[in-house]
Design a protein around this motif. Structure first.
Motif, mmCIF file in Angstrom:
data_model
loop_
_atom_site.group_PDB
_atom_site.id
_atom_site.type_symbol
_atom_site.label_atom_id
_atom_site.label_comp_id
_atom_site.label_asym_id
_atom_site.label_seq_id
_atom_site.Cartn_x
_atom_site.Cartn_y
_atom_site.Cartn_z
ATOM 1 N N LEU A 162 -39.235 12.572 11.941
ATOM 2 C CA LEU A 162 -37.885 12.095 11.327
ATOM 3 C C LEU A 162 -36.360 12.869 12.170
ATOM 4 O O LEU A 162 -35.820 12.642 11.876
ATOM 5 C CB LEU A 162 -37.721 14.452 10.179
ATOM 6 N N ARG A 163 -36.903 14.087 12.557
ATOM 7 C CA ARG A 163 -36.000 14.190 14.246
ATOM 8 C C ARG A 163 -35.248 12.998 14.824
ATOM 9 O O ARG A 163 -34.715 12.916 14.883
ATOM 10 C CB ARG A 163 -36.340 15.541 14.819
ATOM 11 N N LEU A 164 -36.563 11.999 14.502
ATOM 12 C CA LEU A 164 -36.202 11.194 15.657
ATOM 13 C C LEU A 164 -35.297 10.212 14.710
ATOM 14 O O LEU A 164 -34.555 9.359 15.050
ATOM 15 C CB LEU A 164 -37.289 9.718 16.032
ATOM 16 N N ALA A 165 -34.965 10.192 13.679
ATOM 17 C CA ALA A 165 -34.544 9.050 12.945
ATOM 18 C C ALA A 165 -33.263 10.256 12.504
ATOM 19 O O ALA A 165 -32.169 9.509 12.838
ATOM 20 C CB ALA A 165 -35.031 9.144 11.254
ATOM 21 N N LEU A 166 -32.855 11.258 12.890
ATOM 22 C CA LEU A 166 -32.031 12.182 12.562
ATOM 23 C C LEU A 166 -30.821 13.009 13.431
ATOM 24 O O LEU A 166 -29.948 12.325 13.769
ATOM 25 C CB LEU A 166 -32.038 13.692 12.019
ATOM 26 N N ALA A 169 -28.728 9.666 15.537
ATOM 27 C CA ALA A 169 -27.066 9.567 14.126
ATOM 28 C C ALA A 169 -26.463 9.968 14.581
ATOM 29 O O ALA A 169 -25.402 9.867 13.885
ATOM 30 C CB ALA A 169 -28.393 8.764 12.987
ATOM 31 N N ALA A 170 -27.004 11.872 14.608
ATOM 32 C CA ALA A 170 -26.003 12.561 14.327
ATOM 33 C C ALA A 170 -25.362 12.453 15.676
ATOM 34 O O ALA A 170 -23.491 13.146 15.742
ATOM 35 C CB ALA A 170 -26.210 14.063 14.569
ATOM 36 N N LEU A 171 -25.199 12.026 16.480
ATOM 37 C CA LEU A 171 -24.646 12.268 17.828
ATOM 38 C C LEU A 171 -23.527 10.895 17.373
ATOM 39 O O LEU A 171 -22.495 11.081 18.238
ATOM 40 C CB LEU A 171 -25.173 11.398 18.714
ATOM 41 N N LEU A 172 -23.808 10.208 16.829
ATOM 42 C CA LEU A 172 -22.873 8.841 16.736
ATOM 43 C C LEU A 172 -21.876 9.396 15.405
ATOM 44 O O LEU A 172 -20.903 8.079 15.247
ATOM 45 C CB LEU A 172 -23.557 7.922 16.259
ATOM 46 N N GLU A 173 -21.481 10.679 14.819
ATOM 47 C CA GLU A 173 -21.292 10.116 13.106
ATOM 48 C C GLU A 173 -19.520 10.380 14.360
ATOM 49 O O GLU A 173 -19.608 10.763 14.843
ATOM 50 C CB GLU A 173 -21.677 11.977 12.626
ATOM 51 N N PRO A 174 -18.558 9.907 13.249
ATOM 52 C CA PRO A 174 -17.366 9.969 13.419
ATOM 53 C C PRO A 174 -17.261 11.388 13.722
ATOM 54 O O PRO A 174 -16.695 12.263 12.760
ATOM 55 C CB PRO A 174 -17.107 9.590 12.014
ATOM 56 N N GLY A 175 -15.985 11.688 14.768
ATOM 57 C CA GLY A 175 -15.657 12.781 14.378
ATOM 58 C C GLY A 175 -16.347 13.911 15.538
ATOM 59 O O GLY A 175 -16.311 14.740 15.660
ATOM 60 N N VAL A 218 -26.709 18.955 16.958
ATOM 61 C CA VAL A 218 -26.512 19.052 15.331
ATOM 62 C C VAL A 218 -25.419 19.128 15.000
ATOM 63 O O VAL A 218 -24.287 18.053 14.308
ATOM 64 C CB VAL A 218 -27.495 19.091 14.602
ATOM 65 N N GLU A 219 -24.921 20.097 15.349
ATOM 66 C CA GLU A 219 -23.051 20.886 14.334
ATOM 67 C C GLU A 219 -22.386 20.778 14.916
ATOM 68 O O GLU A 219 -21.585 20.307 13.792
ATOM 69 C CB GLU A 219 -24.066 22.372 14.739
ATOM 70 N N ALA A 220 -22.500 20.487 16.328
ATOM 71 C CA ALA A 220 -20.990 19.124 16.859
ATOM 72 C C ALA A 220 -20.883 18.117 15.590
ATOM 73 O O ALA A 220 -19.524 17.358 15.970
ATOM 74 C CB ALA A 220 -21.118 18.937 18.386
#
Length: 297
Positions: A162-166, A169-175, A218-220
């Protein structure tokens, strides 16, 4: 009974974030960061105030009296906050007994109290910690029950998938924005581990440091769905995480991989950081597969 591990974690936060004299320490902020209720945080703050680490202002709360510069272990020894209390030791014994299958799915408070020789206050502290971490809960009416989640090696591996999917991806979020002070705090922790902390830190400390690294990144992202999911999965994987720490040699490579991800994020190379995070989690999955025998009941 005061949980002295909370006081130690507050000291570590003061040190790693470089908080200076006069910095405010809101109880709710600390409770959120440490994933506990405000009650043990307030008790720990009062203890640190008694020890002279914090000052207290009426209707305003607690403030740092002086920065924590020395090593955490030296400060803990100096203040007499060693992690040897019965609540901590019984907590780990219950965790180990649960993983061994020595405890039933449902249990009473009296059974736990008698089995581990606890006072009423100690029993309350142990069960409060266990319930806050999500691996047991009070039943409607009477008694308690353990969560069925993450008590088998396969369930721990599923949490990593699950973390491998999440996480990548979080590091690629806009902003996406990782604040410099957070990045430096994470980097200091990894350097501490490589300088000997891997061998000397408690299982509690190792787990929390790994959790804070991944949750901070992930919070970032600013994506509340990602953030809530990573916090939930980290709470319930705690039991098997402790057991896997019998093989600490793998943490050297983990710390180096963490530093690589941080360096890429600092240079704003998020796509490369995302791939590095993916490879890191794959490496961890492979390592856990190879030590799966110690995770068995």
């Amino acid at each position: 009974m005061i949980d002295r591990s909370i006081a130690t974690q507050i000291l570590e936060l003061i040190r790693t974030e470089g908080l200076m004299a006069g910095a405010h320490l809101p109880a709710q902020m600390l409770a959120d960061r440490l994933r506990v209720s405000r009650s043990p945080v307030n008790e720990a703050l009062a203890l640190l105030h008694e020890k002279g680490v914090l000052t207290r202002e009426k209707n305003r709360g607690f403030f740092v009296a002086k920065p924590v510069i020395e090593s955490l272990s030296d400060v803990v020894d100096e203040l007499g906050l060693e992690q040897t209390d019965i609540v901590t030791s019984v907590y780990f014994q219950i965790a180990d007994d649960r993983l061994k299958g020595a405890l039933p799915d449902e249990f009473s408070e009296q059974m736990i109290r008698n089995r581990y020789g606890l006072t009423s206050a100690q029993l309350t502290s142990v069960l409060t910690r266990i319930s806050q971490e999500g691996w047991a809960e009070r039943k409607p009416g009477y008694g308690w029950q353990f969560s069925p989640m993450l008590t088998t090696p396969d369930s721990l591996l599923k949490s990593y998938r699950l973390r491998l999917a999440l996480e990548p991806a979080a590091l690629l979020e806009p902003g996406y924005r990782l604040e410099k002070k957070v990045l430096e705090r994470c980097r200091d922790v990894e350097k501490h581990l490589l300088a000997g902390g891997i061998e000397t830190d408690t299982a509690d400390q190792l787990h929390e440091r790994g959790v804070r690294f991944h949750e901070s990144l992930v919070e970032a992202s600013g994506n509340s769905f990602f953030i809530d999911t990573i916090r939930r999965v980290n709470r319930v994987r705690r039991l098997l995480s402790y057991r896997s720490m019998q093989h600490r040699e793998r943490y050297v490579e983990h710390a180096k991989q963490h530093l690589e991800v941080l360096e890429l994020l600092e240079r704003e190379k998020n796509e490369e950081a995302s791939e590095a995070m993916r490879q890191h989690l794959l490496h961890t999955l492979d390592a856990l597969t190879r030590i799966s025998e110690i995770l068995e009941p």
